[in-house]
Design a protein around this motif. Structure first.
Motif, PDB file in Angstrom:
ATOM      1  N   PHE A   1       0.843  -1.196   0.000  1.00  0.00           N
ATOM      2  CA  PHE A   1       0.000   0.000   0.000  1.00  0.00           C
ATOM      3  C   PHE A   1       0.871   1.236   0.000  1.00  0.00           C
TER       4      PHE A   1
ATOM      5  N   ASN B   1      -1.463   6.862  -0.250  1.00  0.00           N
ATOM      6  CA  ASN B   1      -2.754   7.376  -0.711  1.00  0.00           C
ATOM      7  C   ASN B   1      -3.850   6.317  -0.695  1.00  0.00           C
ATOM      8  N   THR B   2      -3.475   5.094  -0.311  1.00  0.00           N
ATOM      9  CA  THR B   2      -4.477   4.025  -0.316  1.00  0.00           C
ATOM     10  C   THR B   2      -5.541   4.324   0.744  1.00  0.00           C
ATOM     11  N   SER B   3      -6.803   4.041   0.348  1.00  0.00           N
ATOM     12  CA  SER B   3      -7.882   4.380   1.289  1.00  0.00           C
ATOM     13  C   SER B   3      -8.063   3.254   2.310  1.00  0.00           C
ATOM     14  N   ILE B   4      -8.655   3.625   3.380  1.00  0.00           N
ATOM     15  CA  ILE B   4      -8.947   2.657   4.428  1.00  0.00           C
ATOM     16  C   ILE B   4      -9.872   1.582   3.908  1.00  0.00           C
ATOM     17  N   ASP B   5     -10.781   1.960   3.093  1.00  0.00           N
ATOM     18  CA  ASP B   5     -11.746   0.981   2.559  1.00  0.00           C
ATOM     19  C   ASP B   5     -11.038  -0.095   1.735  1.00  0.00           C
ATOM     20  N   ALA B   6     -10.061   0.362   0.964  1.00  0.00           N
ATOM     21  CA  ALA B   6      -9.306  -0.626   0.148  1.00  0.00           C
ATOM     22  C   ALA B   6      -8.572  -1.618   1.048  1.00  0.00           C
TER      23      ALA B   6
ATOM     24  N   GLU C   1     -11.092  -4.037   2.486  1.00  0.00           N
ATOM     25  CA  GLU C   1     -11.542  -4.981   1.465  1.00  0.00           C
ATOM     26  C   GLU C   1     -10.484  -6.076   1.284  1.00  0.00           C
TER      27      GLU C   1
END
Lengths: 619, 235
Positions: A518, A521-526, A529
């Protein structure tokens, strides 16, 4: 002894014996002092003069006797020519030292007998006075000691406290001893004479001498008075003469005192002194001198006769011969003394060496005892065997074994040291004994250190062994595991087992959820998931794994059923011989007849050889 | 430690000179007191059979000896040697005169009296210096030999017998017949010495508990009083 065994009852103190002795001594001393006072006093009574006269006669007669004895002794030892000189020397010495001629004459005779030389005797008499004064010994004892020392008997010199051992004194020559004594007691006689007692002894000697001189005169008077009437008839005359003399002396003293009390008596006193001197000049000696002057000069004291010339030559020859004999004897004695000194020195050296040997031997004996305590032959043999074993183990020994071997080697070394010390003792070589003793002691110390070290090292080793981590898997364990696996596979092959043909999970080999890197900039949601996907995948794999395990379990059960009963349940497990279907056959073989024969044979042989097994009976 | 009486000697002299009857009476009175002690002491002397047999046997050829042999024990002689004396003794080195005494005169009796009071185990054996000698070539072939400065010399204060236990055996035998007793009165200052220790007269004196001593002193005091009365009446 028995007198000590007394029970004393009810005592009384009557004063010590020492007190009465002291009292007696004081009275005696008082009497002596009074006697001396009377003797020297100016106012002599008639009785005192008479008594003094008697004593003087006695002293003179004894003096003459002693002179003749000395002369005889000197004659016997070949020193007759020296009799007159000896008397002169004795007289002079008496006046100088205060030692009475009564003591000096025997001393002279004694030393002359021993030394054979007049000169030597006179020297020793002078030395004896110093030694006697310095050491506190009486004069006669000192003469004894010196005369004995001259002939090599030095035992008496111990009393003089010279600070030397008897062996050292014995090793000295007589000349060395004389030098030592002269050095040690030089001036003692003079110092003693300077004291009050010394002065008194001089006075006593003078008094005694005067008494003898007067006695000689009285004897001469008696001799002239006796004539043909005998001594008994002249006693009254002598007493009368003594009384008259006493009165005369008293009168003179009284006159002197009276003259001194007159004013301006100095001139008279001088005149009185002149009178005294004039009277003194008319003594027998002075009279003899005057008579000699009147007779005119005489060329020789002895008449010029052939016999007297012969006597003079004989005296000279005798003197020369005596001196030569004395020198010869002195040389012989010196040689003897030297020999004795050498012998004494050798004895001293031998004693010292013996003492050193004894000391070294004692030390060696002590060390031997120590070594004997440690040394044990059985132990040595056992340890030697251990050393052999250790060598047989091709040097693969532990630290403890090495320590044990070192101990044994050290013991053997001690044994060698002991033997070396015994040899040294037998050789009586002090240095060798000391060296061997030292070596033995050193090795004993080393052994002691090793023995104490032994316990410590063994203890440490035990602790280390306890602390050492066990290896879980090593090459050996791995090999054993592989062998087990091979054996199991072999069994499986024998059992005809086939690999499982059941459907697999279908998950491809190497399949997995690939890791994702990661970025910031990776989102928490990603992320969530991705985590959920990974979890689902893992759960699926777990379920599949459980299914595979279950299938394998079923295969194992089937496999056991094919191999036989491994402890589980079976329908015929309680029938027959127990587990399994094997048959047990018990066969009994009868061999008792052979055993009986063996026993019978043994009994017969015992009886034959006298070993009766039957009870012999009893009374 | 005897009781000190001042003027007792002079009293005895005066009695003998001026009152001989009283003097004899006093001596008789003192003797009676002392005799009880000597009688008891004689009773403690063992019989000849009780001591070691060798001590009673006469030495063969003793008359030819140039030295005085060890005294032989004879019970009768030892008993006869126990006596008393009521006449004043000579002054000792400290100036004291004993007015009455109990004596053990015989040599053997004295030995029996005192043996073991100095060395209870007998006199020690003389130990000469030793030297180690090699006796062979093998290991351990060495021996310790003792040498003496003077061979066969009799040493005073040491056991000179060939039997090293001779002294102990002798004393043990004597102790079996009578124990050493110290006659020093109790309660005196200082430690008791061995001077007043013995098996015969000292033992009897100790067991008398001072009665004889008191009787002697009392006899002298009575004599003094009577002599004083006698002279007063005479005056």
């Amino acid at each position: 002894m028995a007198t000590d065994l007394v029970v004393n009852i009810a005592s009384q103190f009557l004063g010590k014996k020492a007190f009465s002795d002291a009292d007696k001594a004081t009275k005696k001393l008082t009497g002596s002092v009074k006697s001396l006072g009377r003797t020297l006093g100016v106012s002599l009574s008639a009785a005192a003069v008479l008594a003094y006269g008697k004593a003087s006669v006695k002293a003179a007669s004894e003096d003459i006797k002693a002179q003749r004895l000395l002369a005889n002794t000197l004659k016997n030892v070949g020193l007759a020519y020296a009799a007159v000189d000896a008397e002169g020397f004795i007289s002079k010495m008496q006046s100088q030292t205060g030692v009475l001629d009564d003591q000096l004459r025997p001393a002279f005779a004694q030393l002359a007998s021993v030394t054979g030389s007049v000169a030597k005797t006179e020297n020793l008499l002078g030395l004896a006075f110093d030694v006697s004064s310095g050491s506190g010994l009486d004069y006669a004892s000192t003469i004894d000691i010196l005369s004995q020392a001259y002939v090599g008997n030095t035992k008496g010199l111990k009393q003089l406290n010279l600070g030397l051992t008897q062996a050292e004194i014995k090793a000295m020559s007589f000349d060395d001893l004389i030098a030592l004594l002269t050095n040690r007691f030089a001036g003692s006689g003079k110092a003693a004479l300077d004291t009050y007692i010394g002065q008194m002894s001089l006075l006593t000697a003078a008094s005694s001498n005067a008494s003898e001189i007067i006695g000689v005169s009285l004897l001469g008077a008696i001799d002239s008075l006796t004539g043909s009437d005998g001594i008994a008839n002249v006693g009254t005359d002598i007493e009368n003469a003594a009384k008259s003399l006493s009165n005369f002396i008293d009168s003179v003293v009284y006159l002197k005192e009276q003259i001194a009390s007159i004013p301006g008596a100095g001139i008279v006193k001088g005149a009185f002194g002149l009178v005294g001197n004039v009277l003194g000049r008319f003594s027998p000696q002075r009279a003899a001198e005057l008579l000699k002057e009147i007779k005119g000069p005489q060329p020789f004291s002895q008449p010029m006769t052939l016999a007297n010339q012969d006597t003079g030559r004989a005296n000279l020859a005798a003197q020369k011969a005596a001196e030569l004999a004395a020198i010869k004897r002195n040389k012989e004695l010196a040689a003897l003394a030297k020999s004795q000194a050498k012998s004494a020195a050798a004895t001293l050296k031998s004693k010292k060496e013996q003492a050193a040997l004894d000391k070294a031997t004692a030390a060696g004996q002590l060390a031997l005892n120590k070594g004997a305590d440690v040394f044990d032959i059985e132990k040595i043999q056992l340890n030697a065997a251990l050393i052999g074993q250790a060598e047989a183990l091709s040097k693969a020994t532990t630290g403890a074994q090495i320590l044990a071997i070192t101990n044994d080697v050290q013991r053997l070394k001690i044994k060698q040291d002991m033997l070396a010390l015994e040899d040294a003792i037998a050789s009586k070589d002090v240095a060798r004994i000391e060296s061997a003793t030292k070596q033995l002691n050193e090795d004993l110390k080393i052994l002691g250190t090793l023995q104490s070290q032994n316990f410590t090292l063994l203890g440490i080793k035990t602790v280390l062994d306890n602390l050492k981590p066990k290896e879980l898997i090593d090459q050996e364990n791995l090999n054993m595991a592989l062998d087990k696996i091979r054996e199991m596979l072999k069994l499986l092959a024998q059992a005809g087992a086939t690999p499982s043909t059941k459907q697999k999970s279908g998950i491809p080999t190497g399949d997995y959820v690939a890791p994702v890197v990661f970025d910031p900039n990776t989102s928490i949601d990603a992320v969530i998931e991705y985590a959920d996907a990974a979890t689902e995948r893992a759960t699926a794999f777990a379920i599949l794994q459980e299914q595979e395990n279950y299938a394998a379990y079923l295969d194992l059960i089937e496999f056991q059923r094919k191999l036989g009963d491994f402890g589980g349940y079976s329908s015929n497990m309680n029938s027959g011989a127990g587990y399994g279907s094997g048959k047990v056959t018990v066969e009994i073989i009868d061999k008792t007849s052979g055993l009986i024969e063996v026993v019978q044979t043994a009994v017969q042989e015992n009886n034959r050889f006298g070993n009766n097994l039957n009870f012999a009976g009893a009374l | 430690m005897p009781t000190e009486l001042e003027g007792a000697v002079q009293l005895r002299v005066a009695l003998k000179r001026f009152a001989p009857d009283l003097s004899k009476e006093t001596q008789t009175e003192m003797a009676a007191a002392l005799k009880t002690v000597t009688t008891v002491a004689r009773g403690y002397v063992p019989n000849d059979g009780q001591v070691l047999s060798g001590w009673t046997k006469n030495l063969s050829g003793a008359e030819n000896l140039v030295y005085r042999p060890f005294p032989k024990f004879n019970s009768a002689a030892a008993k006869a040697g126990i006596t008393y004396s009521t006449s004043p003794s000579k002054p000792n080195k400290n100036g004291f005169v004993a007015l009455a005494r109990i004596l053990n005169k015989s040599a053997a009796g004295a030995i029996y009296e005192t043996a073991g009071r100095a060395n209870a185990q007998g006199q020690p054996t003389y130990k000469p210096a030793s030297v180690v000698y090699r006796t062979g070539d093998g290991p351990g072939d060495f021996t310790i030999r003792y040498y003496q400065e003077k061979d066969n010399s009799q040493r005073k204060g040491f056991n000179n017998s060939l039997n090293p236990n001779a002294g102990k055996q002798f004393i043990d035998n004597l102790n079996s017949t009578g124990q050493l007793v110290n006659a020093r009165p109790k309660g005196l200052v200082g430690s008791p010495g061995r001077k007043l220790t013995g098996r015969l007269i000292f033992r009897a004196w100790a067991e008398d508990n001072g009665r004889a001593n008191s009787a002697v002193i009392k006899a002298l005091e009575n004599a003094s009083k009577m002599f004083y009365e006698h002279t007063r009446r005479a005056a």
